[in-house]
Design a protein around this motif. Sequence first.
Motif, mmCIF file in Angstrom:
data_model
loop_
_atom_site.group_PDB
_atom_site.id
_atom_site.type_symbol
_atom_site.label_atom_id
_atom_site.label_comp_id
_atom_site.label_asym_id
_atom_site.label_seq_id
_atom_site.Cartn_x
_atom_site.Cartn_y
_atom_site.Cartn_z
ATOM 1 N N GLU B 101 13.970 -3.716 -30.209
ATOM 2 C CA GLU B 101 12.671 -4.361 -30.031
ATOM 3 C C GLU B 101 12.254 -5.117 -31.296
ATOM 4 O O GLU B 101 11.743 -6.239 -31.231
ATOM 5 C CB GLU B 101 11.606 -3.319 -29.677
ATOM 6 C CG GLU B 101 11.739 -2.744 -28.280
ATOM 7 C CD GLU B 101 12.719 -1.566 -28.210
ATOM 8 O OE1 GLU B 101 13.522 -1.390 -29.151
ATOM 9 O OE2 GLU B 101 12.684 -0.821 -27.213
ATOM 10 N N VAL B 102 12.458 -4.493 -32.435
ATOM 11 C CA VAL B 102 12.123 -5.151 -33.699
ATOM 12 C C VAL B 102 12.942 -6.424 -33.870
ATOM 13 O O VAL B 102 12.423 -7.475 -34.251
ATOM 14 C CB VAL B 102 12.362 -4.207 -34.898
ATOM 15 C CG1 VAL B 102 12.163 -4.954 -36.217
ATOM 16 C CG2 VAL B 102 11.436 -3.001 -34.823
ATOM 17 N N ALA B 103 14.228 -6.343 -33.550
ATOM 18 C CA ALA B 103 15.100 -7.512 -33.700
ATOM 19 C C ALA B 103 14.644 -8.648 -32.796
ATOM 20 O O ALA B 103 14.606 -9.809 -33.219
ATOM 21 C CB ALA B 103 16.546 -7.136 -33.382
ATOM 22 N N ILE B 104 14.295 -8.318 -31.562
ATOM 23 C CA ILE B 104 13.825 -9.354 -30.637
ATOM 24 C C ILE B 104 12.571 -10.012 -31.183
ATOM 25 O O ILE B 104 12.442 -11.238 -31.188
ATOM 26 C CB ILE B 104 13.544 -8.755 -29.241
ATOM 27 C CG1 ILE B 104 14.833 -8.221 -28.630
ATOM 28 C CG2 ILE B 104 12.921 -9.795 -28.327
ATOM 29 C CD1 ILE B 104 14.617 -7.360 -27.406
ATOM 30 N N PHE B 105 11.660 -9.173 -31.661
ATOM 31 C CA PHE B 105 10.412 -9.720 -32.203
ATOM 32 C C PHE B 105 10.689 -10.612 -33.413
ATOM 33 O O PHE B 105 10.118 -11.695 -33.540
ATOM 34 C CB PHE B 105 9.474 -8.574 -32.580
ATOM 35 C CG PHE B 105 8.136 -9.035 -33.049
ATOM 36 C CD1 PHE B 105 7.244 -9.624 -32.177
ATOM 37 C CD2 PHE B 105 7.780 -8.895 -34.382
ATOM 38 C CE1 PHE B 105 6.006 -10.066 -32.610
ATOM 39 C CE2 PHE B 105 6.548 -9.338 -34.833
ATOM 40 C CZ PHE B 105 5.667 -9.923 -33.945
ATOM 41 N N GLN B 106 11.560 -10.177 -34.280
ATOM 42 C CA GLN B 106 11.883 -10.951 -35.472
ATOM 43 C C GLN B 106 12.538 -12.288 -35.128
ATOM 44 O O GLN B 106 12.230 -13.309 -35.711
ATOM 45 C CB GLN B 106 12.835 -10.153 -36.376
ATOM 46 C CG GLN B 106 12.171 -9.031 -37.129
ATOM 47 C CD GLN B 106 11.189 -9.548 -38.150
ATOM 48 O OE1 GLN B 106 11.543 -10.214 -39.089
ATOM 49 N NE2 GLN B 106 9.914 -9.263 -37.924
ATOM 50 N N ASN B 107 13.454 -12.261 -34.176
ATOM 51 C CA ASN B 107 14.264 -13.448 -33.904
ATOM 52 C C ASN B 107 13.647 -14.400 -32.887
ATOM 53 O O ASN B 107 13.885 -15.600 -32.945
ATOM 54 C CB ASN B 107 15.653 -13.029 -33.420
ATOM 55 C CG ASN B 107 16.401 -12.229 -34.462
ATOM 56 O OD1 ASN B 107 16.237 -12.442 -35.661
ATOM 57 N ND2 ASN B 107 17.198 -11.283 -34.013
ATOM 58 N N TRP B 163 10.604 -5.733 -42.396
ATOM 59 C CA TRP B 163 11.135 -5.955 -41.047
ATOM 60 C C TRP B 163 12.519 -6.569 -41.029
ATOM 61 O O TRP B 163 13.301 -6.351 -40.098
ATOM 62 C CB TRP B 163 10.174 -6.825 -40.235
ATOM 63 C CG TRP B 163 8.902 -6.125 -39.907
ATOM 64 C CD1 TRP B 163 7.646 -6.516 -40.267
ATOM 65 C CD2 TRP B 163 8.742 -4.902 -39.195
ATOM 66 N NE1 TRP B 163 6.723 -5.616 -39.822
ATOM 67 C CE2 TRP B 163 7.359 -4.613 -39.153
ATOM 68 C CE3 TRP B 163 9.628 -4.012 -38.583
ATOM 69 C CZ2 TRP B 163 6.846 -3.478 -38.525
ATOM 70 C CZ3 TRP B 163 9.120 -2.883 -37.956
ATOM 71 C CH2 TRP B 163 7.751 -2.628 -37.931
ATOM 72 N N VAL B 164 12.849 -7.332 -42.066
ATOM 73 C CA VAL B 164 14.152 -7.997 -42.058
ATOM 74 C C VAL B 164 15.279 -6.983 -42.224
ATOM 75 O O VAL B 164 16.435 -7.284 -41.941
ATOM 76 C CB VAL B 164 14.208 -9.089 -43.143
ATOM 77 C CG1 VAL B 164 14.578 -8.489 -44.490
ATOM 78 C CG2 VAL B 164 15.189 -10.174 -42.758
ATOM 79 N N ALA B 165 14.949 -5.782 -42.634
ATOM 80 C CA ALA B 165 15.961 -4.730 -42.778
ATOM 81 C C ALA B 165 16.637 -4.420 -41.443
ATOM 82 O O ALA B 165 17.725 -3.842 -41.413
ATOM 83 C CB ALA B 165 15.348 -3.468 -43.372
ATOM 84 N N VAL B 166 15.996 -4.811 -40.354
ATOM 85 C CA VAL B 166 16.596 -4.571 -39.046
ATOM 86 C C VAL B 166 17.934 -5.297 -38.916
ATOM 87 O O VAL B 166 18.758 -4.957 -38.066
ATOM 88 C CB VAL B 166 15.636 -5.008 -37.916
ATOM 89 C CG1 VAL B 166 15.597 -6.526 -37.794
ATOM 90 C CG2 VAL B 166 16.043 -4.382 -36.595
#
Lengths: 195, 195
Positions: B101-107, B163-166
């Motif tokens: 979910e975090v990755a989707i939000f980030q990208n 967040w970029v740590a994802v």
Amino acid sequence: MTTDTTSRRGELLRIAARLFAEKGFKNTTVRDIADAAGILSGSLYHHFDSKESMVDEILSSFQDELFGRYDEVLSSDADARAKIDAAVRISFETIDSHGHEVAIFQNDADYLGGFDRFGYLAERNVQSRQVWMTLLTEGIESGALRRDLDIELVYRFIRDTVWVAVRWYRPGGELSHHDVADQYLTILLDGIAAG
Amino acid sequence: MTTDTTSRRGELLRIAARLFAEKGFKNTTVRDIADAAGILSGSLYHHFDSKESMVDEILSSFQDELFGRYDEVLSSDADARAKIDAAVRISFETIDSHGHEVAIFQNDADYLGGFDRFGYLAERNVQSRQVWMTLLTEGIESGALRRDLDIELVYRFIRDTVWVAVRWYRPGGELSHHDVADQYLTILLDGIAAG
DNA sequence: CACCCTACCAAGCACTTGCTTGGTAGGGCT
DNA sequence: AGCCCTACCAAGCAAGTGCTTGGTAGGGTG
């Protein structure tokens, strides 16, 4: 007409770079690029083999330039802290001068890395890691940096923070890339805690 | 057959989330999702209205949960430094437990934000900024944080880095999310420079 | 047994995608 | 004038896209 023939190709690449950076490589169509350039999509293929070769040209020339600058820092005879300082400043300068290219690399390197022709992206990642690990190791051994941190994590921390700034930094805005680098280096080296 | 009917939908959402995170929303086709689930693409539309509604469901429930946790921290009576500590740890825990979910939000938040139904993404960004600006202001006023930094920049650095740590963190790897948070907080608060 | 409901299949439609092909306008050179 | 070259147009193809439609298997319930 007679658009300057030598620059038409470069002009198209600049237009493509902007769109790739804004919308992502996959999500930018050749018709988007052609529309922005005022021509039909098929006409792009007079200048380029494929959409991939456009982004290839954009990224490879950018990477060559960037790593050339890293090499200068590595081979300088400044002390460890000054080198780290310089390497960080290179990043923010690059975001300022080549923001589109940085954004494309940040957002689409994973996807593009799946194609053979973009193998150099992975190589450049390895090279970047080597640059920073060298600088950090030098920093620790010279006593400039503390020894109680995981050097691998510090590397990732720096790499991520420095480049992700491309998401919000805008050239000509309130803060110059010098300002941002100053503040970032202060936080990185001395932290945000008081005293 | 009779796959548990109540969980089939959720199972499909988990499959979709993984693919969206790995390949990006636009670059994941409904056929990719169906293949991974062992069904035909059309059958997905028995469970969901559209591909958009899938990612909508994934992101909105995730955001609700995340901001619920932020609210707990904000309304606690811990001191400023403890609250910042807690907020950072929430982020790394979330990357650990809801990495997709975090990755989707980030990208993909930028792209999705262009659609009306994803207006809450922008609202959540505003809300996140408020949370952090509150914490940082509290920190400065209480004397826990230094006063000579641009608070807006500090916010961006924390947000981005956390967040970029994802991109590289993998649950079950060598470093736990506790380890990462410890190191990150040390760097953020005290810096990497020696003594 | 009849009926319904959930989960799925089979086929395909309308549209978008990257790219190809054959042709043309017009400036420069001899 | 004749010719070439660069930059482009016009039209369209094959593959891939999200999504629709009508139908079906099979378990649960009365």
